[in-house]
Structure formats: structure tokens, C-alpha cells
Scaffold this motif. Structure first.
Motif, PDB file in Angstrom:
ATOM      1  N   UNK A  16       1.950  -2.446  -6.435  1.00  0.00           N
ATOM      2  CA  UNK A  16       2.895  -2.935  -5.430  1.00  0.00           C
ATOM      3  C   UNK A  16       3.246  -1.838  -4.431  1.00  0.00           C
ATOM      4  N   UNK A  17       3.486  -0.630  -4.938  1.00  0.00           N
ATOM      5  CA  UNK A  17       3.778   0.506  -4.057  1.00  0.00           C
ATOM      6  C   UNK A  17       2.600   0.768  -3.135  1.00  0.00           C
ATOM      7  N   UNK A  18       1.409   0.769  -3.706  1.00  0.00           N
ATOM      8  CA  UNK A  18       0.206   1.029  -2.917  1.00  0.00           C
ATOM      9  C   UNK A  18       0.022  -0.024  -1.831  1.00  0.00           C
ATOM     10  N   UNK A 126       6.493  -8.461  -3.819  1.00  0.00           N
ATOM     11  CA  UNK A 126       6.509  -9.224  -2.562  1.00  0.00           C
ATOM     12  C   UNK A 126       7.279  -8.459  -1.485  1.00  0.00           C
ATOM     13  N   UNK A 127       7.265  -7.118  -1.587  1.00  0.00           N
ATOM     14  CA  UNK A 127       7.921  -6.241  -0.619  1.00  0.00           C
ATOM     15  C   UNK A 127       9.413  -6.548  -0.457  1.00  0.00           C
ATOM     16  N   UNK A 128      10.066  -6.910  -1.557  1.00  0.00           N
ATOM     17  CA  UNK A 128      11.496  -7.212  -1.530  1.00  0.00           C
ATOM     18  C   UNK A 128      12.222  -6.442  -2.625  1.00  0.00           C
ATOM     19  N   UNK A 129      11.747  -5.237  -2.917  1.00  0.00           N
ATOM     20  CA  UNK A 129      12.336  -4.430  -3.982  1.00  0.00           C
ATOM     21  C   UNK A 129      13.697  -3.882  -3.585  1.00  0.00           C
ATOM     22  N   UNK A 130      14.458  -3.478  -4.590  1.00  0.00           N
ATOM     23  CA  UNK A 130      15.635  -2.639  -4.396  1.00  0.00           C
ATOM     24  C   UNK A 130      15.385  -1.385  -5.220  1.00  0.00           C
ATOM     25  N   UNK A 146      11.129  11.295   4.144  1.00  0.00           N
ATOM     26  CA  UNK A 146       9.730  10.881   3.994  1.00  0.00           C
ATOM     27  C   UNK A 146       9.582   9.956   2.784  1.00  0.00           C
ATOM     28  N   UNK A 147      10.198  10.355   1.663  1.00  0.00           N
ATOM     29  CA  UNK A 147      10.130   9.532   0.448  1.00  0.00           C
ATOM     30  C   UNK A 147      10.767   8.173   0.702  1.00  0.00           C
ATOM     31  N   UNK A 148      11.917   8.171   1.374  1.00  0.00           N
ATOM     32  CA  UNK A 148      12.604   6.918   1.662  1.00  0.00           C
ATOM     33  C   UNK A 148      11.759   6.025   2.576  1.00  0.00           C
ATOM     34  N   UNK A 149      11.080   6.620   3.530  1.00  0.00           N
ATOM     35  CA  UNK A 149      10.201   5.865   4.429  1.00  0.00           C
ATOM     36  C   UNK A 149       9.082   5.192   3.652  1.00  0.00           C
ATOM     37  N   UNK A 150       8.500   5.911   2.702  1.00  0.00           N
ATOM     38  CA  UNK A 150       7.431   5.339   1.885  1.00  0.00           C
ATOM     39  C   UNK A 150       7.940   4.175   1.052  1.00  0.00           C
ATOM     40  N   UNK A 151       9.105   4.345   0.425  1.00  0.00           N
ATOM     41  CA  UNK A 151       9.627   3.300  -0.459  1.00  0.00           C
ATOM     42  C   UNK A 151      10.205   2.118   0.307  1.00  0.00           C
ATOM     43  N   UNK A 152      10.603   2.344   1.557  1.00  0.00           N
ATOM     44  CA  UNK A 152      11.051   1.223   2.376  1.00  0.00           C
ATOM     45  C   UNK A 152       9.902   0.271   2.689  1.00  0.00           C
ATOM     46  N   UNK A 153       8.680   0.699   2.424  1.00  0.00           N
ATOM     47  CA  UNK A 153       7.515  -0.174   2.600  1.00  0.00           C
ATOM     48  C   UNK A 153       7.508  -1.316   1.586  1.00  0.00           C
ATOM     49  N   UNK A 154       8.250  -1.169   0.493  1.00  0.00           N
ATOM     50  CA  UNK A 154       8.271  -2.228  -0.527  1.00  0.00           C
ATOM     51  C   UNK A 154       9.640  -2.885  -0.654  1.00  0.00           C
TER      52      UNK A 154
END
Length: 269
Positions: A16-18, A126-130, A146-154
């Protein structure tokens, strides 16, 4: 984004992250390095996105600037031990393993290593994580962004101190299971009332989705939004009274408390 992104483990959450990162187009496939013990999982990704499908976790650690470790908590120590010598000083380790503290991770990769603990949940699929994000003291504000930007993708993210991660497990990590049970129960009640099973699931699920969106977008207190639905002497207040009589809110609170206690018991130091 210029950083090379590594990912060890392609289970549900790792994949999902990928997929979220790929869908965001913030990095190219050629900037991503992956490893899973089932190497066939990476073959199609390599062919479709030119992702680097590597032979070992060590290879990922050696190649990447940011390494997501998306393996089960019972094997993360083995992975950390395996990659420790391959990590550069500025490599950022991101762990999604429940119950494995920053202190434990530092013990195996070094106390000066840059480490971030993340607690995602299954709506990442489904890109709706918390996701909660907890950095150690070596992470700079720029790196945290940077980390937050990556995780905001999901999905959505919040910075949380480590002592509150167990509460995050109750509110977000485990709670999708409770929500699915609630949706199933709503649908069962509607089926009992004559609605088809397929329609019942759709009505119930959309009601939960819409209610959550209404809360987030209006910022209103959930009690106020509940009152908006409860007309005097109407149908809704009858249902609310029944839920109160059956201990609905108390049961949910007890369930969250149980997950918090279990999460605390799982901590590996």
C-alpha cells in the motif's frame, strides 16, 4: 523528490505504501528499491515501473536514503540485525512494526541512526490511511517533512510523541475492525428490515463514510452532528436510546482500552 526510497517487505501495508508513492509521482520508479522474501512480488513492479527489485534486505539498505521496514514485528529484529552494517549515517529508517519502540530499533542499528516510527492502518490500501509519525531526536525538521510527504501519499498524518502511540493503536490502528463490525451490524439490521444484502452494505458503508467526512470538514463536535439527525419524537432518537441502553459507547471505549493495553503488553525493549 531526489531521495532514493527503499522498502523491505511487500505485504499488504508495504505494498500500500509503495502503490501510494508510485501513484503520487513524487519519485520515479528508478528511485525505488524493494526486497521481499518472495521475489516474484517485485518482478511485475520492475517490469511496469522500472523499480529496482533487489536480492536482499542488505542491498536495499545499501542503496536507499530512506528505508521503510514493512515486516511483521516478530521478524523486524532479524531484519535490523541483517542491515545494520549497510546503513549510512544519514539513512532514515521508517518502521511500521507495532510494539517495537524507537529504543529497541536504536539498540540494533545504532543510537545515532535516524529513525521514525509510523503507525498506519488498513485504509492505506485505498489511500485513506491515518498514520502517526514519531521521529527520534536525530531527525531534522526538513527530514520529518520529507517523511510526512511520503506518508501523505497514502492518507493523512499527525506527529505524535511515542508515549501516545498505544492510544493511536486504539483510535486508529485497530479501529477499522470495529467500524467494519458496525457496518456489518447496520447492514444486518437493514436486511432484517427487507433491504437486499448488497444494497444494505452500500447504504451502511456510505453513511459511515459520509458521516466521517462531515465531521472532518465541518469541525463540529460529534455530539452536535448527532443532534442534527435526532428530530423530536423521531426515528433516530429511538435508535440512540436503544444503543445507550445496550451500552454502545461504553463497549466501544472498553474495546479501545483493550487494544491500548494489548499494545502496551507487546512492547519489545
Amino acid at each position: 523528490m531526489e531521495q532514493r526510497i527503499g522498502l523491505i517487505g511487500l505485504g499488504n501495508m508495504g505494498n500500500a505504501i509503495l502503490q501510494g508513492i508510485l501513484g503520487s509521482n513524487i519519485v520515479l520508479g528508478t528511485q525505488i528499491y524493494i526486497y521481499d522474501s518472495h521475489r516474484e512480488k517485485g518482478q511485475a513492479l520492475h517490469q511496469t515501473y522500472s523499480i529496482n527489485n533487489l536480492d536482499s534486505a542488505k542491498d536495499v539498505a545499501r542503496a536507499a536514503d530512506i528505508v521503510f521496514i514493512a515486516v511483521k514485528p516478530n521478524v523486524i529484529i532479524d531484519v535490523l540485525t541483517d542491515i545494520q552494517k549497510e546503513l549510512k549515517k544519514n539513512t532514515i529508517i521508517i518502521s511500521i512494526a507495532a510494539g517495537v519502540t524507537i529504543k529497541t530499533i536504536e539498540k540494533f542499528v545504532g543510537y545515532e541512526q535516524k529513525i521514525v516510527r509510523v503507525m498506519p492502518n488498513t485504509p492505506a490500501l485505498v489511500n485513506a490511511a491515518m498514520c502517526s509519525i514519531t521521529p527520534n531526536s536525530e531527525i531534522t525538521q526538513e527530514e520529518l517533512l520529507v517523511v510526512q510527504t511520503l506518508l501523505n501519499c497514502i492518507g493523512e498524518t499527525e506527529i505524535v510523541p511515542e508515549y501516545l502511540i498505544d492510544a493511536v493503536v486504539g483510535a486508529s490502528g485497530s479501529s477499522p475492525a470495529f467500524v467494519f463490525m458496525f457496518i456489518e451490524a447496520l447492514a444486518d439490521g437493514a436486511v432484517k428490515g427487507g433491504l437486499s444484502r448488497k444494497q444494505a452494505y452500500k447504504f451502511a458503508a456510505q453513511a459511515v463514510l459520509g458521516s466521517a467526512k462531515l465531521l472532518l470538514e465541518t469541525g463540529k463536535h460529534p455530539g452536535d452532528l448527532k443532534d442534527m439527525v435526532c428530530s423530536p419524537a423521531g426515528t433516530t432518537i429511538e435508535g440512540v436510546q436503544m444503543l445507550e441502553a445496550k451500552g454502545f459507547r461504553s463497549a466501544v471505549m472498553d474495546a479501545v482500552e483493550a487494544t491500548i493495553k494489548k499494545s502496551q503488553a507487546m512492547i519489545k525493549d
